[in-house]
Design a protein around this motif. Structure first.
Motif, short mmCIF file in Angstrom:
data_model
loop_
_atom_site.label_atom_id
_atom_site.label_comp_id
_atom_site.label_asym_id
_atom_site.label_seq_id
_atom_site.Cartn_x
_atom_site.Cartn_y
_atom_site.Cartn_z
N ARG A 2 29.82 177.56 50.54
CA ARG A 2 31.07 177.70 49.78
C ARG A 2 31.97 176.48 49.98
NH1 ARG A 2 36.08 178.47 50.83
NH2 ARG A 2 35.60 178.50 53.05
N ARG A 3 32.04 176.00 51.23
CA ARG A 3 32.92 174.88 51.51
C ARG A 3 32.37 173.57 50.98
NH1 ARG A 3 32.54 174.02 56.38
NH2 ARG A 3 31.44 175.82 57.25
N VAL A 4 31.06 173.43 50.99
CA VAL A 4 30.45 172.14 50.64
C VAL A 4 30.14 172.03 49.16
CG1 VAL A 4 28.45 170.65 51.04
CG2 VAL A 4 29.52 171.87 52.95
N TRP A 5 29.59 173.10 48.58
CA TRP A 5 29.06 173.01 47.22
C TRP A 5 29.80 173.84 46.20
CZ3 TRP A 5 24.16 174.36 50.18
CH2 TRP A 5 23.62 173.22 50.77
N TRP A 6 30.17 175.06 46.53
CA TRP A 6 30.63 175.99 45.52
C TRP A 6 32.15 176.18 45.58
CZ3 TRP A 6 26.86 180.37 47.30
CH2 TRP A 6 25.54 179.98 47.00
N ARG A 24 35.88 183.68 57.79
CA ARG A 24 35.15 183.92 56.53
C ARG A 24 33.67 184.14 56.80
NH1 ARG A 24 37.01 183.01 51.36
NH2 ARG A 24 38.66 181.67 52.20
N ALA A 79 35.20 178.75 45.38
CA ALA A 79 35.24 180.09 45.97
C ALA A 79 34.80 181.17 44.98
CB ALA A 79 36.63 180.39 46.50
N ASP A 115 29.14 180.69 54.06
CA ASP A 115 30.46 180.08 54.25
C ASP A 115 30.36 178.56 54.16
OD1 ASP A 115 33.24 179.97 54.90
OD2 ASP A 115 32.67 179.46 56.96
N HIS A 116 29.30 178.00 54.78
CA HIS A 116 29.10 176.54 54.72
C HIS A 116 28.87 176.10 53.27
CE1 HIS A 116 27.39 172.58 55.53
NE2 HIS A 116 26.32 172.94 54.83
#
Length: 498
Positions: free
Chosen positions: A331-335, A130, A337, A328-329
């Motif tokens: 997206r995984r931590v805060w947001w 990603r 998809a 990408d970081h």
């Protein structure tokens, strides 16, 4: 015994047909590598003609690359040696595909598409699929990348070579494969031969390996390859040092704002945990490539101005790696998809105004097509033509028809005959004498510094001041075109201005 008893029964049950073999699905690596190529080509072809205009450096490419190979290399002995390899490449392409704007600019589009693919594969390897896709899609929409993807100069090719050399370096570190080191070294050498300042990417790679604390054999391998690249570049560097007047036009850092902004943002993004652990970390690779070349040129500019934004275009590789991995970081931590892709779309929409502006003639520092048209409109058959300075003769070189009916008053030998870019001019006294033979002179004054200690330029300006007056001036992008007429009194005699 009956016949039916002797004949074995035949089963009427049909066996299932063999399963159809489905074509293998496209691998994630292929998607990551291909999607940025398609986006870059689409953006590169969008408005590639730039309203059928050229700017000065592209006019030089078109002029020199249309000369034969012997003339190109003879010209390189006097001027522009640093671009001789590029002119030779373009000469071959013109021979195959003919002249024109597409042949001039399409190699840069394709080179930048290759660079985008390399960026995506780097991020894929260092931070996952990603991040690879995001980095690859971020790279071609960066304003500076969009700009130089549509330029008939060597900078996109240099960027692509640096990107693929970086891929070879990252692949060579864990495997210690001699073939990968050879690919890395040869690719870096070609990048440096296309433009000498690509050697700063080599330095950035060395910093990456030191910061990554790779094993000593890896450092020794890189050192041997780097020494080979420098040795291959050294003859060009020594010879081109004698042509240092080619960068005399740089009187201060040229457009450093973009570099400073992305460098600061990139370093801030690098504070997040980006990428997986491995022999080479993404941040250890991206930050030196983004920051070090530009900082070196800015520091050198304290002694002699050398910084021009396009000289370190390949720094965008590092920025795209950082931004893609950070997205990408985040997206995984805060947001969730869906919000991440909304943010990406919003950023793309925000870039539309700058993308539109980059595809206009005004986006470049001059427009030689407009300058030539202004000269043609201002001049009459038999008028004189004068360039201030003589080096700005390239501003009227795009179309010979623009100046065919005018007499170049200062020119002794044209650019092709003299193996130069702007020709060789007459001595100052002869220039002044020829000017006084004409009643009308079309003067092209290019933007930039005008040396006061050049006797030829002094002769031009003083003769204009004493014997002529400005009749009409047209301002165009990069130059001022003025018609001067002789000062005459009521009886028609020449009148000087005190």
């Amino acid at each position: 015994m009956s016949v039916d008893a002797r004949v074995p029964a035949v089963s009427t049950t049909l066996s299932p047909p063999p399963p159809t073999r489905r074509p293998p699905a496209m691998s994630s690596r292929t998607v990551v590598a291909l999607a940025p190529v398609l986006l870059t080509v689409a953006l590169g072809l969008w408005g590639i003609r730039r309203e059928n205009t050229l700017w000065g450096d592209e006019a030089v490419t078109q002029d020199v690359a249309h000369r034969d190979l012997a003339q190109i290399w003879q010209t390189a002995q006097h001027v522009d040696l640093v671009h001789a390899v590029y002119y030779t490449l373009m000469h071959g392409l013109y021979g195959l595909f003919g002249g024109g704007l597409l042949t001039l600019r399409l190699p840069s589009v394709l080179a930048m598409a290759g660079a985008a693919s390399a960026v995506a594969l780097l991020a894929f390897r260092l931070a996952g699929p990603r991040a690879g896709l995001l980095a690859g899609l971020v790279f071609p929409v960066l304003p500076q990348v969009q700009k130089y993807a549509q330029e008939g100069r060597s900078y996109a090719l240099v960027c692509a070579l640096v990107a693929w050399a970086t891929c070879a370096l990252v692949a060579a570190v864990p495997r210690r494969d001699r073939r990968r080191w050879i690919v890395y070294g040869s690719t870096m050498l070609l990048a440096c031969l296309l433009h000498e300042f690509a050697v700063l990417a080599l330095v950035a790679h060395g910093v990456t390996l030191v910061v990554s604390r790779v094993p000593r054999p890896v450092l020794r391998a890189w050192g041997a390859v780097a020494a080979g690249v420098v040795a291959g570049l050294l003859p060009l560097a020594v010879l081109s040092a004698g042509q240092s007047e080619q960068v005399s036009w740089i009187d201060g850092p040229v457009r450093p704002e973009y570099f400073l902004v992305v460098a600061v943002v990139g370093v801030a993004l690098a504070q997040a945990p980006l990428g997986a652990r491995g022999p080479v970390r993404l941040t250890a690779l991206a930050v030196p490539l983004l920051v070090l070349p530009g900082l070196v040129l800015l520091a050198a500019s304290l002694v002699r101005p050398l910084f021009v934004d396009r000289y370190v275009l390949y720094g965008n590789i590092g920025f795209a790696l950082l931004l893609g991995a950070w997205m990408d970081h985040a997206r995984r931590v805060w947001w969730p998809a869906r919000y991440a892709w909304v943010a990406v779309a919003a950023a793309a929409v925000a870039l539309i105004p700058s993308s539109l502006a980059l595809r206009t003639p005004e986006s470049r520092s001059n427009d030689v097509t407009a300058i030539g048209a202004a000269v043609r409109e201002a001049g009459r058959p038999g008028d004189g033509l004068l360039h201030l300075t003589g080096q700005h003769r390239v501003l009227t070189s795009a179309d010979p028809e623009d100046t065919r009916l005018l007499t170049d008053l200062a020119l002794a030998r044209d650019p092709v005959a003299s193996d130069t870019l702007a020709g060789v001019e007459l001595p100052a006294r002869e220039i002044a004498a020829r000017m006084l033979e004409f009643d009308r002179i079309v003067v092209v004054r290019g933007r930039g510094r005008h040396p006061l200690d050049d006797p030829r330029e002094a002769a031009k300006t003083s003769t204009l001041r004493w014997h002529f007056r400005a009749h009409r001036t047209t301002q165009v992008n990069g130059a001022r075109v003025t018609v001067y007429v002789r000062n005459r009194d009521a009886s028609g005699k020449d009148r000087t201005v005190p």
